[in-house]
Write a protein that holds these residues in place. Structure first.
Motif, PDB file in Angstrom:
ATOM      1  N   ARG A 171       0.769  -1.421   0.516  1.00 24.91           N
ATOM      2  CA  ARG A 171      -0.056   0.405   0.582  1.00 24.91           C
ATOM      3  C   ARG A 171       0.836   1.324  -0.177  1.00 24.91           C
ATOM      4  NH1 ARG A 171      -4.398  -1.867   5.092  1.00 24.91           N
ATOM      5  NH2 ARG A 171      -2.014  -2.346   5.385  1.00 24.91           N
ATOM      6  N   PRO A 172       0.241   2.462  -0.555  1.00 20.03           N
ATOM      7  CA  PRO A 172       1.043   3.386  -0.219  1.00 20.03           C
ATOM      8  C   PRO A 172       1.252   4.181   0.750  1.00 20.03           C
ATOM      9  CG  PRO A 172      -0.961   3.387  -1.745  1.00 20.03           C
ATOM     10  CD  PRO A 172      -1.238   2.005  -1.158  1.00 20.03           C
ATOM     11  N   PRO A 173       2.231   5.344   1.425  1.00 18.78           N
ATOM     12  CA  PRO A 173       1.746   5.347   2.613  1.00 18.78           C
ATOM     13  C   PRO A 173       0.831   6.795   1.962  1.00 18.78           C
ATOM     14  CG  PRO A 173       3.963   6.620   1.385  1.00 18.78           C
ATOM     15  CD  PRO A 173       3.258   5.055   0.007  1.00 18.78           C
ATOM     16  N   ARG A 174       0.726   7.511   3.271  1.00 23.30           N
ATOM     17  CA  ARG A 174      -0.324   8.886   3.396  1.00 23.30           C
ATOM     18  C   ARG A 174       0.619   9.702   2.721  1.00 23.30           C
ATOM     19  NH1 ARG A 174      -1.114  11.104   9.316  1.00 23.30           N
ATOM     20  NH2 ARG A 174      -2.616   8.762   9.676  1.00 23.30           N
ATOM     21  N   GLY A 175       0.121  10.406   1.806  1.00 18.75           N
ATOM     22  CA  GLY A 175       0.543  11.418   1.034  1.00 18.75           C
ATOM     23  C   GLY A 175       0.552  11.447  -0.156  1.00 18.75           C
ATOM     24  N   MET A 176       0.857   9.579  -0.398  1.00 16.67           N
ATOM     25  CA  MET A 176       1.499   9.562  -1.788  1.00 16.67           C
ATOM     26  C   MET A 176      -0.022   8.755  -2.539  1.00 16.67           C
ATOM     27  SD  MET A 176       2.866   8.654  -4.734  1.00 16.67           S
ATOM     28  CE  MET A 176       4.295   8.515  -3.552  1.00 16.67           C
ATOM     29  N   GLU A 177      -1.080   9.294  -3.949  1.00 21.35           N
ATOM     30  CA  GLU A 177      -1.511   9.258  -3.989  1.00 21.35           C
ATOM     31  C   GLU A 177      -1.724   8.617  -5.790  1.00 21.35           C
ATOM     32  OE1 GLU A 177      -4.415  13.433  -5.082  1.00 21.35           O
ATOM     33  OE2 GLU A 177      -2.567  14.148  -4.002  1.00 21.35           O
ATOM     34  N   ILE A 178      -1.886   7.391  -6.019  1.00 23.10           N
ATOM     35  CA  ILE A 178      -2.461   6.998  -6.979  1.00 23.10           C
ATOM     36  C   ILE A 178      -3.890   6.925  -7.422  1.00 23.10           C
ATOM     37  CG2 ILE A 178      -1.850   4.390  -7.351  1.00 23.10           C
ATOM     38  CD1 ILE A 178      -0.218   3.983  -5.098  1.00 23.10           C
ATOM     39  N   ARG A 179      -3.387   7.044  -8.872  1.00 19.00           N
ATOM     40  CA  ARG A 179      -4.646   7.815 -10.043  1.00 19.00           C
ATOM     41  C   ARG A 179      -4.340   6.384 -10.723  1.00 19.00           C
ATOM     42  NH1 ARG A 179      -6.119  13.176 -13.111  1.00 19.00           N
ATOM     43  NH2 ARG A 179      -7.044  13.358 -11.047  1.00 19.00           N
ATOM     44  N   ILE A 180      -5.302   5.543 -11.248  1.00 17.35           N
ATOM     45  CA  ILE A 180      -5.413   4.140 -11.813  1.00 17.35           C
ATOM     46  C   ILE A 180      -5.892   5.268 -13.673  1.00 17.35           C
ATOM     47  CG2 ILE A 180      -6.305   2.023 -13.224  1.00 17.35           C
ATOM     48  CD1 ILE A 180      -4.035   2.730 -10.839  1.00 17.35           C
ATOM     49  N   ALA A 181      -5.524   5.652 -14.573  1.00 15.62           N
ATOM     50  CA  ALA A 181      -6.054   6.022 -15.898  1.00 15.62           C
ATOM     51  C   ALA A 181      -6.787   4.725 -16.314  1.00 15.62           C
ATOM     52  CB  ALA A 181      -5.541   6.655 -16.840  1.00 15.62           C
ATOM     53  N   ASP A 182      -8.213   4.163 -15.639  1.00 16.68           N
ATOM     54  CA  ASP A 182      -8.825   2.774 -16.325  1.00 16.68           C
ATOM     55  C   ASP A 182      -9.442   2.618 -17.806  1.00 16.68           C
ATOM     56  OD1 ASP A 182      -9.678   0.274 -16.354  1.00 16.68           O
ATOM     57  OD2 ASP A 182     -11.607   0.851 -14.450  1.00 16.68           O
ATOM     58  N   ASP A 183      -8.525   1.346 -18.428  1.00 16.19           N
ATOM     59  CA  ASP A 183      -8.769   1.726 -19.846  1.00 16.19           C
ATOM     60  C   ASP A 183     -10.042   0.600 -20.423  1.00 16.19           C
ATOM     61  OD1 ASP A 183      -8.587  -1.195 -18.873  1.00 16.19           O
ATOM     62  OD2 ASP A 183      -6.374  -1.290 -20.685  1.00 16.19           O
ATOM     63  N   GLY A 184     -11.193   0.643 -18.237  1.00 19.83           N
ATOM     64  CA  GLY A 184     -12.443  -0.517 -19.740  1.00 19.83           C
ATOM     65  C   GLY A 184     -12.237  -1.376 -18.786  1.00 19.83           C
ATOM     66  N   SER A 185     -10.776  -1.938 -18.763  1.00 18.99           N
ATOM     67  CA  SER A 185     -10.896  -3.686 -18.182  1.00 18.99           C
ATOM     68  C   SER A 185     -10.184  -3.786 -16.810  1.00 18.99           C
ATOM     69  CB  SER A 185      -9.929  -3.719 -18.573  1.00 18.99           C
ATOM     70  OG  SER A 185      -8.537  -3.159 -18.338  1.00 18.99           O
ATOM     71  N   GLY A 186     -10.852  -2.500 -16.247  1.00 22.66           N
ATOM     72  CA  GLY A 186     -10.476  -2.922 -14.795  1.00 22.66           C
ATOM     73  C   GLY A 186      -8.386  -2.245 -14.156  1.00 22.66           C
ATOM     74  N   ASN A 187      -7.803  -2.465 -15.461  1.00 22.61           N
ATOM     75  CA  ASN A 187      -7.026  -1.748 -15.333  1.00 22.61           C
ATOM     76  C   ASN A 187      -6.307  -0.791 -16.064  1.00 22.61           C
ATOM     77  OD1 ASN A 187      -4.734  -4.082 -13.636  1.00 22.61           O
ATOM     78  ND2 ASN A 187      -5.574  -5.322 -15.387  1.00 22.61           N
ATOM     79  N   GLY A 188      -5.108   0.165 -15.224  1.00 23.80           N
ATOM     80  CA  GLY A 188      -5.077   0.716 -16.146  1.00 23.80           C
ATOM     81  C   GLY A 188      -3.477   1.601 -16.008  1.00 23.80           C
ATOM     82  N   GLU A 189      -3.234   2.316 -16.058  1.00 32.29           N
ATOM     83  CA  GLU A 189      -1.870   3.136 -15.975  1.00 32.29           C
ATOM     84  C   GLU A 189      -1.799   3.197 -14.924  1.00 32.29           C
ATOM     85  OE1 GLU A 189       2.074   5.453 -18.818  1.00 32.29           O
ATOM     86  OE2 GLU A 189      -0.310   6.426 -18.630  1.00 32.29           O
TER      87      GLU A 189
END
Length: 509
Positions: free
Chosen positions: A336-354
């Motif tokens: 997991r990321p620590p507090r303060g690290m934002e993770i954004r998933i650029a979802d391609d529609g398959s549930g996964n993304g960049e």
């Protein structure tokens, strides 16, 4: 994280962090190397004297100083001396040669260059002069560092958000990039590692990787936050290094997936029930994908826990597994990321993304402004090129890289999915799956494997039969198998260089 570690982690600069720790526990050891011991107080004092010597040579706040030095106590002292001065330092991996070193010196405009002289049979000083480097000086042995009276020094830097570090991308692609970091971004990265691993002042760590790698300050920040030492390995090779692990009672080891595999190979030479490193309780690392089977094999055979994380030169620590995570999360996620690290998933529609990132540990960009502009999206998130998703529990699962997605007849295929299954085959020591140009399919799936000693020769038919039995879809089965003595790797965390495999096997069929 303990209250003390949390307070130390608020330091504005690396030098302030080192001073705070030295004031708390001056006599506790921080670095161990063979029979040598450096305490936190000695690190502060020797670094100040070295800073004074550098100041006498003309190094000032903002001066760019490159150094290409092995993992030694003197290297850490020099790096903290530069941090004390507020110089801009650009570490260079000691295995790099003319092309990479010349590129780093030119792009960074380094005014000074510290080298080890002749190291492992190679004359770094001669190379530096051949490349026209400025301000060349040797910094290798205990008496080699510049020395002076700290009374001449200006006040230490107080701003932790100025760029004072230029790191170089690690070489899994053909063109390096100069990555810009601040003291605060490095402290944030090391804090993430420290927070996740739940270490104490009674632990003994280890540095089996080049100190010039981004993992160097990452790990050192953890030592400063928690006040425990690490054993430094100038040259890491197994089984030779095992004596030092045992002699110093190392409790935490690791590096990357390749390191886990090396430890496992040595463990398998011992009688059942005999521990390779009796004091070892935790393997921890990152920097490369970890097949679930590697996790289970380490826990089962080495009798210790394994936690794996996700980081890169641009963001030294993004997520990290924690010893109190579930077995499923430790085996299949990056933590997991620590507090303060934002993770954004650029979802391609398959549930996964960049995967995209924003937070204090993220670099300021690159030396090349055009590369910086291309690396961040409109909201300031770093575009990583990695593909994955975040689970309901907040754990990150990586499924590959954009360039590792093989497009066969219009269908996306994850190289990592196939690699994870190949690692379960007893005749596979390591594997890399790549997409190769194909006139009919667009790309074809090629599996390149190393075999363990004594294994029966693999055939494509045997590999595809095994993968079918594991439930892999037919359209994902490899259409080409290459067996190699050793996969090409970089010299830092031993990542597989897939671009070299593509160059070697990219013949249109």
């Amino acid at each position: 994280m303990t209250d003390t570690a949390h307070t130390l982690g608020t330091a504005r600069t690396l030098w302030e962090l080192a001073e705070r720790r030295a004031a708390l526990t001056p006599d506790r050891p921080v670095l161990l190397q063979e029979d040598r011991i450096l305490t936190f107080g000695e690190l502060r004092d020797r670094a100040e004297r070295c800073a004074a010597g550098l100041y006498g040579m003309g190094v000032r706040p903002g001066t760019v100083v490159a150094w290409q030095l092995p993992t030694r106590i003197e290297t850490a002292v020099l790096s903290f001396a530069l941090a004390r001065l507020g110089a801009v330092q650009t570490p260079v991996i000691p295995f790099y040669r003319d092309r990479e070193v010349g590129f780093a010196l030119r792009e960074s405009k380094a005014e000074f260059f510290a080298v080890p002289g002749v190291w492992r049979g190679f004359d770094h000083t001669e190379m530096a002069h051949r490349l026209g480097a400025r301000g060349v000086f040797e910094a290798y042995g205990p008496e080699s560092l510049p020395d002076g009276d700290p009374a001449v020094l200006p006040p230490p830097p107080s701003n932790g958000t100025d760029v004072r570090w230029i790191y170089w991308t690690s070489g899994t692609t053909s063109d390096p990039k100069g990555v810009l970091h601040t003291d605060r971004s490095l402290i944030a990265g090391g804090s993430c590692l420290a927070h996740a691993l739940h270490l104490t002042e009674d632990d003994i760590g280890s540095m089996a990787f080049p100190y010039a790698h981004i993992a160097g300050p990452d790990y050192t920040v953890m030592l400063l936050l928690y006040g425990f030492p690490a054993v430094m390995f100038e040259q890491f090779a197994l089984p030779g290094a095992l004596a030092e692990y045992r002699r110093h009672g190392v409790t935490v080891a690791g590096g990357s997936t390749a390191f886990y595999s090396m430890f496992l190979a040595e463990q398998r030479k011992l009688p059942p029930g005999e521990k390779l490193i009796p004091s070892l309780r935790l393997l921890a690392g990152g920097g490369a994908p970890k097949p679930p089977e590697i996790y289970h094999a380490v826990v089962r055979e080495m009798g210790c826990q394994l936690t794996h994380g996700y980081g890169m030169t641009e963001v030294p620590m993004i997520t990290m597994g924690s010893p109190d995570d579930t077995v499923e999360n430790l085996a299949t996620t990056e933590g997991r990321p620590p507090r303060g690290m934002e993770i954004r998933i650029a979802d391609d529609g398959s549930g996964n993304g960049e995967v995209r990132l924003r937070g204090e540990a993220v670099c300021q960009g690159y030396l090349d402004p055009a590369q910086t502009a291309a690396a961040f999206d409109e909201d300031g998130f770093l575009i990583t090129g990695d593909v994955g998703h975040v689970t309901a529990s907040g754990h990150l699962v990586l499924t590959g890289r954009i360039k590792d997605i093989i497009i066969r007849k219009g269908e996306n295929i994850s190289a990592k999915e196939i690699e994870d299954l190949l690692h379960e085959h007893p005749g596979v020591g390591d594997a890399a799956v790549i997409g190769l140009p194909d006139a009919e399919r667009g790309e074809r799936v090629c599996a390149v494997v190393e075999q363990p000693p004594g294994a029966d020769p693999l055939t494509l038919a045997a590999v595809t039969e095994f993968l079918r039995a594991q439930g892999l879809s037919v359209h994902k089965l490899p259409e080409q198998l290459e067996v190699v003595e050793a996969l090409p790797r970089n010299e830092t965390l031993r990542k597989v260089l897939k671009y070299r495999l593509r160059e070697r096997y990219s013949v249109m069929k």
